[in-house]
Enzyme design. Sequence first.
Site: not given
Ligand code: ATR
Length: 281
Positions: A21-22, A72, A93, A109, A135-138, A247
């Site tokens: 962590s930074r 989180k 967070n 965030d 992307g669709a993660g956190g 970023g």
């Molecule tokens: P964060 O909190 O940083 O968003 P995360 O919740 O793990 O981390 O989300 C990572 C994102 O990167 C996701 O959208 C993931 O896609 P998946 O939902 O399909 O896992 C995306 N990601 C990671 N590696 C990838 C790859 N090789 N190609 C495409 N998308 C990728």
Amino acid sequence: MKGISGNAKLAGVIGWPVGHSRSPRLHNYWLERHGIDGAYVPLAVRSEDLADVLKALPRMGFRGVNLTLPHKEAALSLVDRVDPMASRIGAVNTLIFTDSGKAIGSCTDGLGFLENLRQEAPDVDVTAGPCLLLGAGGAAAGIAFALDEAGAAEIRIANRTPEKAQALAERLGPKARVFAWEEREAALEGAALLVNTTSLGMTGQPILNIDLHRLPTQALVTDAVYAPLETALLKQAKQRGNLVVDGLGMLLHQARPGFAAWFGIAPDVTPELRAYVLADG
Ligand code: ATR
């Protein structure tokens, strides 16, 4: 370094692991810069201990903490009050402990993302056209809900795993539009903002493959990845004339509300701070 007194104000970051962590470097920079008698410490806490630790910290005089991976989401159900943005995002967070020891959770965030855009690209209007999230993660969730509250009219989501894009879109409501990962280039059409929230392009990860020719040159391109600071995506976007924002600022801006609440001063994100945090390697 003048050190701290017995009355020092205390805060920290809880994660497992936490060594990457930074945040300690960032907050301690601000503490020193403002001459505040305080400390911000890394706290390595396992998931099974999180509830006990959150109860104990205010009793030990802590004013609050940040939470990072993997806590989180879990912290949502452990705090006494959650602000509306955090409950929409589904993650916390930043915690502020009240005088009576109650924990109030927020998720900064998405606001950090917007603040960074406001500072680095003040003329950009996120309501000017569709916003595309890769992307669709956190990280995507935080940014998507912030864009929603900032008035974005259409939020496009393209993710490798379509179910995750769909789930986020359902939580966002009617302004969300899901694209298949293979359709991410078609989703660039007419967009005002492109944001990479995947880990692609990060040092040690595969690069993000995307041809930008369908993206309007007036669009802003930004990347949640900040190592390297100039990702291949940003480089490619810059070369074709798009405005780009890296970023790092998002990371720095998300930290401001916590610092202000715990230590009583609203800190700034400056070029000197950016250089200092980056110098950490
Ligand atoms: P964060 O909190 O940083 O968003 P995360 O919740 O793990 O981390 O989300 C990572 C994102 O990167 C996701 O959208 C993931 O896609 P998946 O939902 O399909 O896992 C995306 N990601 C990671 N590696 C990838 C790859 N090789 N190609 C495409 N998308 C990728």
